[in-house]
Design a protein around this motif. Structure first.
Motif, short mmCIF file in Angstrom:
data_model
loop_
_atom_site.label_atom_id
_atom_site.label_comp_id
_atom_site.label_asym_id
_atom_site.label_seq_id
_atom_site.Cartn_x
_atom_site.Cartn_y
_atom_site.Cartn_z
N VAL A 1 19.09 20.44 36.32
CA VAL A 1 18.09 19.37 36.51
C VAL A 1 18.50 18.15 35.67
CG1 VAL A 1 16.20 20.92 37.06
CG2 VAL A 1 16.63 20.32 34.68
N ALA A 2 17.98 17.02 36.02
CA ALA A 2 18.37 15.75 35.39
C ALA A 2 18.01 15.68 33.91
CB ALA A 2 17.75 14.59 36.15
N THR A 3 16.98 16.43 33.51
CA THR A 3 16.54 16.38 32.10
C THR A 3 17.36 17.30 31.19
OG1 THR A 3 14.87 18.07 32.62
CG2 THR A 3 14.17 15.75 32.68
N PHE A 4 18.29 18.05 31.79
CA PHE A 4 19.14 18.93 31.00
C PHE A 4 20.46 18.21 30.69
CE2 PHE A 4 17.44 23.39 32.32
CZ PHE A 4 16.17 23.02 31.89
N LYS A 5 20.78 18.13 29.42
CA LYS A 5 22.05 17.55 28.99
C LYS A 5 22.60 18.44 27.88
CE LYS A 5 21.16 12.75 30.25
NZ LYS A 5 21.09 11.33 29.77
N ALA A 6 23.17 19.56 28.34
CA ALA A 6 23.63 20.57 27.39
C ALA A 6 25.05 21.04 27.75
CB ALA A 6 22.68 21.75 27.39
N PRO A 7 25.83 21.48 26.77
CA PRO A 7 27.16 22.04 27.04
C PRO A 7 27.06 23.55 27.25
CG PRO A 7 26.87 21.77 24.70
CD PRO A 7 25.59 21.30 25.34
N PRO A 8 28.12 24.22 27.69
CA PRO A 8 28.10 25.68 27.86
C PRO A 8 27.97 26.40 26.52
CG PRO A 8 29.95 24.68 29.03
CD PRO A 8 29.38 23.63 28.15
N ASP A 9 27.65 27.68 26.58
CA ASP A 9 27.49 28.46 25.36
C ASP A 9 28.79 28.62 24.58
OD1 ASP A 9 24.84 28.75 25.89
OD2 ASP A 9 25.00 30.79 26.71
N SER A 10 29.93 28.48 25.25
CA SER A 10 31.21 28.62 24.57
C SER A 10 31.55 27.42 23.70
CB SER A 10 32.33 28.84 25.59
OG SER A 10 32.39 27.79 26.53
N CYS A 11 30.66 26.42 23.70
CA CYS A 11 30.89 25.19 22.92
C CYS A 11 30.38 25.28 21.49
CB CYS A 11 30.25 23.99 23.62
SG CYS A 11 31.27 23.27 24.91
N CYS A 12 29.89 26.44 21.11
CA CYS A 12 29.44 26.60 19.72
C CYS A 12 29.58 28.07 19.31
CB CYS A 12 28.00 26.12 19.53
SG CYS A 12 26.78 26.98 20.52
N ALA A 13 29.56 28.31 18.01
CA ALA A 13 29.76 29.67 17.51
C ALA A 13 28.55 30.56 17.74
CB ALA A 13 30.09 29.61 16.01
N SER A 14 27.35 29.98 17.70
CA SER A 14 26.13 30.78 17.91
C SER A 14 25.26 30.11 18.98
CB SER A 14 25.36 30.92 16.60
OG SER A 14 25.13 29.65 16.02
N PRO A 15 25.49 30.45 20.25
CA PRO A 15 24.70 29.85 21.35
C PRO A 15 23.23 30.25 21.27
CG PRO A 15 26.08 31.65 22.15
CD PRO A 15 26.46 31.43 20.72
N LYS B 1 25.40 22.29 15.77
CA LYS B 1 26.11 23.52 16.15
C LYS B 1 27.31 23.30 17.07
CE LYS B 1 23.36 26.88 17.46
NZ LYS B 1 22.25 27.56 18.15
N VAL B 2 27.25 22.30 17.92
CA VAL B 2 28.26 22.12 18.95
C VAL B 2 29.61 21.67 18.38
CG1 VAL B 2 27.78 19.68 19.45
CG2 VAL B 2 28.60 21.19 21.28
N TYR B 3 30.69 22.16 19.00
CA TYR B 3 32.02 21.71 18.63
C TYR B 3 32.20 20.27 19.14
CZ TYR B 3 32.90 26.74 18.14
OH TYR B 3 32.83 28.07 17.79
N THR B 4 32.78 19.44 18.33
CA THR B 4 32.93 18.03 18.71
C THR B 4 34.37 17.64 19.09
OG1 THR B 4 33.20 17.44 16.38
CG2 THR B 4 30.97 17.30 17.31
N LYS B 5 35.31 18.56 18.89
CA LYS B 5 36.72 18.23 19.16
C LYS B 5 37.00 18.16 20.66
CE LYS B 5 38.27 21.51 16.42
NZ LYS B 5 39.19 22.38 15.66
N ASP B 6 37.91 17.31 21.03
CA ASP B 6 38.36 17.15 22.42
C ASP B 6 39.35 18.27 22.75
OD1 ASP B 6 39.71 16.41 24.76
OD2 ASP B 6 39.44 14.28 24.37
N CYS B 7 39.04 19.06 23.76
CA CYS B 7 39.89 20.21 24.11
C CYS B 7 41.30 19.79 24.54
CB CYS B 7 39.24 21.02 25.23
SG CYS B 7 37.78 21.93 24.70
N PHE B 8 41.38 18.69 25.26
CA PHE B 8 42.70 18.23 25.72
C PHE B 8 43.57 17.84 24.53
CE2 PHE B 8 45.58 14.77 26.93
CZ PHE B 8 46.35 15.43 27.87
N GLU B 9 42.98 17.14 23.56
CA GLU B 9 43.75 16.71 22.38
C GLU B 9 44.19 17.90 21.55
OE1 GLU B 9 44.88 13.74 21.71
OE2 GLU B 9 43.95 12.98 23.56
N GLU B 10 43.33 18.93 21.46
CA GLU B 10 43.68 20.13 20.71
C GLU B 10 44.83 20.88 21.39
OE1 GLU B 10 42.40 20.98 17.62
OE2 GLU B 10 41.68 18.94 17.92
#
Length: 283
Positions: free
Chosen positions: A192-206, A228-237
Motif C-alpha cells: 500500500v502507498a502508506t508503507f515505506k519499509a525495507p525487507p527484513d534482511s535489511c537489519c539484524a533484528s527484523p 536498525k536498518v543497514y544504510t550501506k549501498d549493496c552495490f558499492e559493498e
C-alpha cells in the motif's frame, strides 16, 4: 675431444629442458583434469558449489543478474579445462617424443593464450566503468521481483543473503537520498502507498520498520526504523569485494605471463638445440 664435449653438453641441456617441459605439462594436465571435474559439477550440480559459497555473498551477485550464471560459468570452466588438457598433452608428447607437429601446436597455443590475456586485461580496464554501470542496472531491475513470501525464489534468496552478509540495504539511485529507498517501489514489500519499509534482511533484528496508524486505526503507516536498518549501498559493498578479486586476478595474470614466457623460451631453446645437434650429427 672438443666436439664430443660440446655434443654431450648439448645433450645435457636438451635433456634438462625436455624434462622440465614434461614435468610442467604433467602438472598442468592434472590441474586441467581437476578443473574439468569442477566445471562439470558447477554446470550439472551447482547446489554442491552453492552450499560451499553461501558464507560469501559475492558469489550471489552475478547470480542475481543471470539465473544461468552457474551453468554458463561451468561451461566456460569446462571448456578452458579441455583446452588446458589438450595443450598439456601436446606439450608432453612434443617434449618426450620430439614430435614437431605437437611442439608447433603447443607453441601456437601458448602464444594465443598470451595474446588473449593481454587483450582481456586491456578490455577490462577500458570497459570497466561501462561494465559496472550495466551490472548495476541489471541488479536494480531484479528489485521488483523480490517477494518476501517466496523465500525459495532465486531472487529473494539471493537478495536476502546479499544484504545479510554485506549488512547493506538496497542500491542507491541517482534520485534517492539513501540506498534503502529503492525498496519503496517493491509492491511485494510495500503493498500500500502508506508503507515505506525495507525487507527484513535489511537489519539484524527484523522488522526493519516502525508501524503507526491514524486515530481510528483505519490507515496504517510503515516507516523505516533508521536505528536498525543497514544504510550501506549493496552495490558499492559488492564493488569493493570485486576489487579485491580484481587485484588477485591481476597477480595471477602476471604470473601466467611469466610462466608463458618461460614456456616459450624453453620450447624455442629446446627446438633450436635439437636442430643444431642433429645438423652436427649429419655433418
Amino acid at each position: 675431444m672438443y666436439y664430443g664435449y660440446r655434443t654431450k653438453e648439448r645433450e645435457r641441456k636438451s635433456g634438462w629442458i625436455t624434462c622440465s617441459l614434461t614435468c610442467i605439462n604433467v602438472i598442468t594436465l592434472i590441474l586441467g583434469v581437476f578443473l574439468l571435474i569442477f566445471g562439470i559439477i558447477l554446470a550439472v550440480v551447482p547446489s554442491i558449489i552453492i552450499d560451499l559459497l553461501k558464507e560469501n555473498a559475492i558469489h550471489y551477485v552475478p547470480y542475481l543478474a543471470n539465473e544461468y550464471y552457474y551453468l554458463i560459468s561451468g561451461i566456460v570452466v569446462a571448456s578452458v579445462a579441455v583446452l588446458v588438457i589438450i595443450y598439456s598433452w601436446c606439450g608432453c608428447c612434443g617434449a618426450c617424443k620430439d614430435i614437431s607437429c605437437c611442439l608447433c601446436c603447443y607453441g601456437c597455443f601458448i602464444f594465443s593464450v598470451f595474446i588473449i590475456c593481454v587483450i582481456s586485461a586491456v578490455l577490462w580496464f577500458a570497459l570497466k566503468t561501462q561494465i559496472e554501470t550495466e551490472f548495476k542496472s541489471q541488479l536494480i531491475s531484479t528489485v521488483p521481483d523480490y517477494n518476501p513470501k517466496k523465500t525459495t525464489n532465486r531472487i529473494t534468496e539471493c537478495w536476502n543473503l546479499f544484504q545479510k552478509n554485506y549488512q547493506c540495504c538496497g542500491i542507491k539511485e541517482s534520485t534517492a537520498a539513501t540506498a534503502y529507498e529503492i525498496w519503496y517501489k517493491n509492491k511485494n514489500v510495500n503493498p500500500v502507498a502508506t508503507f515505506k519499509a525495507p525487507p527484513d534482511s535489511c537489519c539484524a533484528s527484523p522488522p526493519c520498520y516502525i508501524q503507526t496508524s491514524n486515530d481510528v486505526n483505519t490507515i496504517f503507516y510503515r516507516n523505516v526504523d533508521t536505528a536498525k536498518v543497514y544504510t550501506k549501498d549493496c552495490f558499492e559493498e559488492a564493488k569493493k569485494d570485486f576489487e579485491k578479486y580484481e587485484y588477485i586476478v591481476l597477480v595471477i595474470l602476471v604470473i601466467i605471463f611469466i610462466i608463458l614466457i618461460i614456456y616459450f623460451i624453453c620450447l624455442i631453446h629446446s627446438k633450436c638445440l635439437h636442430t643444431v645437434f642433429n645438423s652436427r650429427l649429419l655433418d
